[in-house]
Design a protein around this motif. Structure first.
Motif, PDB file in Angstrom:
ATOM      1  N   PRO A  23       0.498   0.214  -4.370  1.00  0.00           N
ATOM      2  CA  PRO A  23       1.087  -0.479  -5.381  1.00  0.00           C
ATOM      3  C   PRO A  23       0.173  -1.326  -5.714  1.00  0.00           C
ATOM      4  O   PRO A  23      -0.846  -1.526  -5.160  1.00  0.00           O
ATOM      5  N   ALA A  24       0.817  -2.474  -7.090  1.00  0.00           N
ATOM      6  CA  ALA A  24       0.062  -3.460  -7.309  1.00  0.00           C
ATOM      7  C   ALA A  24      -0.334  -4.445  -6.512  1.00  0.00           C
ATOM      8  O   ALA A  24      -1.448  -4.358  -6.630  1.00  0.00           O
ATOM      9  N   SER A  25       0.272  -4.660  -5.118  1.00  0.00           N
ATOM     10  CA  SER A  25       0.303  -5.603  -4.591  1.00  0.00           C
ATOM     11  C   SER A  25      -0.288  -5.798  -3.392  1.00  0.00           C
ATOM     12  O   SER A  25      -1.854  -6.131  -3.070  1.00  0.00           O
ATOM     13  N   VAL A  26      -1.309  -4.139  -3.391  1.00  0.00           N
ATOM     14  CA  VAL A  26      -1.870  -3.617  -2.675  1.00  0.00           C
ATOM     15  C   VAL A  26      -3.348  -3.924  -3.034  1.00  0.00           C
ATOM     16  O   VAL A  26      -4.309  -4.414  -2.327  1.00  0.00           O
ATOM     17  N   MET A  28      -4.035  -5.565  -6.125  1.00  0.00           N
ATOM     18  CA  MET A  28      -4.398  -7.091  -6.333  1.00  0.00           C
ATOM     19  C   MET A  28      -4.870  -7.987  -5.126  1.00  0.00           C
ATOM     20  O   MET A  28      -6.138  -8.143  -5.096  1.00  0.00           O
ATOM     21  N   GLN A  29      -4.600  -7.385  -3.412  1.00  0.00           N
ATOM     22  CA  GLN A  29      -4.774  -7.611  -2.674  1.00  0.00           C
ATOM     23  C   GLN A  29      -6.231  -7.306  -2.091  1.00  0.00           C
ATOM     24  O   GLN A  29      -7.188  -8.597  -1.723  1.00  0.00           O
ATOM     25  N   GLU A  32      -8.735  -8.656  -4.533  1.00  0.00           N
ATOM     26  CA  GLU A  32      -8.895 -10.550  -4.404  1.00  0.00           C
ATOM     27  C   GLU A  32      -8.564 -11.531  -5.615  1.00  0.00           C
ATOM     28  O   GLU A  32      -8.983 -12.283  -6.517  1.00  0.00           O
ATOM     29  N   ALA A  34      -5.382 -11.692  -9.511  1.00  0.00           N
ATOM     30  CA  ALA A  34      -4.356 -11.677  -9.179  1.00  0.00           C
ATOM     31  C   ALA A  34      -3.459 -10.796 -11.081  1.00  0.00           C
ATOM     32  O   ALA A  34      -4.273  -9.550 -11.096  1.00  0.00           O
ATOM     33  N   GLU A  35      -2.569 -10.579 -11.124  1.00  0.00           N
ATOM     34  CA  GLU A  35      -2.055  -9.246 -11.948  1.00  0.00           C
ATOM     35  C   GLU A  35      -2.933  -9.164 -13.075  1.00  0.00           C
ATOM     36  O   GLU A  35      -2.659  -7.973 -13.213  1.00  0.00           O
ATOM     37  N   TYR A  55       1.256   4.549 -13.467  1.00  0.00           N
ATOM     38  CA  TYR A  55       2.286   3.919 -13.085  1.00  0.00           C
ATOM     39  C   TYR A  55       3.287   4.945 -13.112  1.00  0.00           C
ATOM     40  O   TYR A  55       4.078   5.547 -13.529  1.00  0.00           O
ATOM     41  N   ASN A  60       6.789   3.439  -7.518  1.00  0.00           N
ATOM     42  CA  ASN A  60       6.222   1.589  -7.932  1.00  0.00           C
ATOM     43  C   ASN A  60       5.269   1.371  -7.353  1.00  0.00           C
ATOM     44  O   ASN A  60       4.862   0.602  -6.559  1.00  0.00           O
ATOM     45  N   GLY A  61       3.981   1.964  -7.686  1.00  0.00           N
ATOM     46  CA  GLY A  61       2.069   2.338  -7.613  1.00  0.00           C
ATOM     47  C   GLY A  61       1.329   2.795  -9.043  1.00  0.00           C
ATOM     48  O   GLY A  61       2.440   3.297  -9.657  1.00  0.00           O
TER      49      GLY A  61
END
Length: 326
Positions: A23-26, A28-29, A32, A34-35, A55, A60-61
């Motif tokens: 996932p994009a959130s993983v 980005m985290q 560190e 932003a999208e 993608y 969804n990743g």
């Protein structure tokens, strides 16, 4: 603040290599970032390194479409490392077409890729460092053969013609090494008959005459480091080093200290003021030293020994005659 770009690429590569959509959130985290920064990083990885990133809407990743590893990100390089590598690459690339170095071409290309990755710039982007281009000289095509002979400890034969001679002579030589000096290449070795240490410029070898032989020859011992240490150039040295004292102008003294044409120790500095830099060198007095001092013109003065003073004075007088009014 996001991680440095090379570390972000490292993290993204490690995650995508696992074979599952991430996932994009993983991402980005872990980076560190932003999208927007993540999307820019993914685009750069695709563009510069052909990373097969897509993608996957179903999961969804992001994922690699086939097994891939951005190996260059494994190199942890500082800016100083990169500058040193660029200097080394500039040297290696001068010899990448030599047959004897054919096996190393791939390695050189990989290092180039790693350096480009560290700089995070395309290979065809504007250079930020420019090296002096040295044109290939006559005799460079013989380097492969001579180097092979050195490695295999084989005697070579060739016809050699000095600049001042009208005819060439056959030479039979056991080559110890090849050395570059002032953009020319020389072979240093023992001539077989009579046995003596000699230096031959490859630019004076007659075209098409050099060959590696099966002649048997047991050469005298040769210590290259000890041979070259006390002198400038590549000529055969029979004279021992002498104490030479030079007095530089302040400006030229600073240049000499920054890039000396011959090494010296701290205790060899005799004067270091706003007006003069005086240094003592233990060096063989030869033509190369004479030429080097003449090149510096009136920014250096020889204080001793007397014979070097006389040689340099004669050199300048001969040069002056070329420009004297008739």
């Amino acid at each position: 603040m996001p991680l440095p770009q090379n570390q972000r690429f490292q993290f993204i590569n490690d995650q995508l290599r696992r074979g599952k959509a991430v996932p994009a959130s993983v991402l980005m985290q872990g980076c560190e970032s932003a999208e927007r920064t993540l999307k820019e990083d993914l685009a750069l990885m695709r563009e510069r390194y052909d990373a097969p990133i897509r993608y996957n809407r179903r999961y969804n990743g992001y994922e690699y479409t086939y097994a891939f590893d951005l190996k260059t990100v494994e190199l942890e390089l500082t800016d100083q490392d990169v500058v040193a590598l660029k200097r080394a690459l500039a040297t290696l690339n001068q010899f990448r077409d030599w047959a004897v170095f054919a096996d190393f071409r791939g390695a050189v290309e990989k290092i180039e890729q790693a350096v480009r990755f560290r700089f995070a710039q395309p290979a065809d982007s504007q250079a930020h460092i420019i090296f002096e281009a040295v044109p290939a000289g006559r005799g460079n095509d013989l380097l492969d053969q001579v180097l092979v002979a050195c490695l295999q400890k084989k005697v070579i034969q060739f016809r050699y013609q000095k600049y001042q001679d009208s005819e060439s002579r056959l030479r039979t030589v056991f080559p110890h090494l090849i050395k570059e000096h002032r953009n020319r290449w020389y072979v240093i070795g023992h001539e077989v008959e009579p046995t003596q240490l000699r230096v031959f410029g490859l630019d004076r070898v007659v075209d098409g005459t050099l060959e590696i032989t099966d002649l048997s020859f047991d050469p005298p011992a040769f210590d290259a480091e000890a041979y070259f240490r006390p002198a400038l150039g590549v000529a055969v040295y029979d004279d021992p080093p002498e104490e030479v004292i030079l007095s530089f102008s302040r400006e030229e003294g600073l240049r000499f200290q920054a890039q000396p044409f011959y090494p010296f120790r701290k205790e060899d500095i005799l004067v270091n003021t706003n007006k003069e830099f005086r240094v003592r060198l233990s060096i063989i007095i030869n033509k190369e030293l004479e030429y080097e001092l003449a090149r510096l013109g009136d920014t250096v003065r020889v204080l001793s020994p007397e014979k070097l003073i006389h040689r340099l004075a004669k050199f300048h007088k001969r040069a002056l005659k070329l420009y004297a009014k008739k």
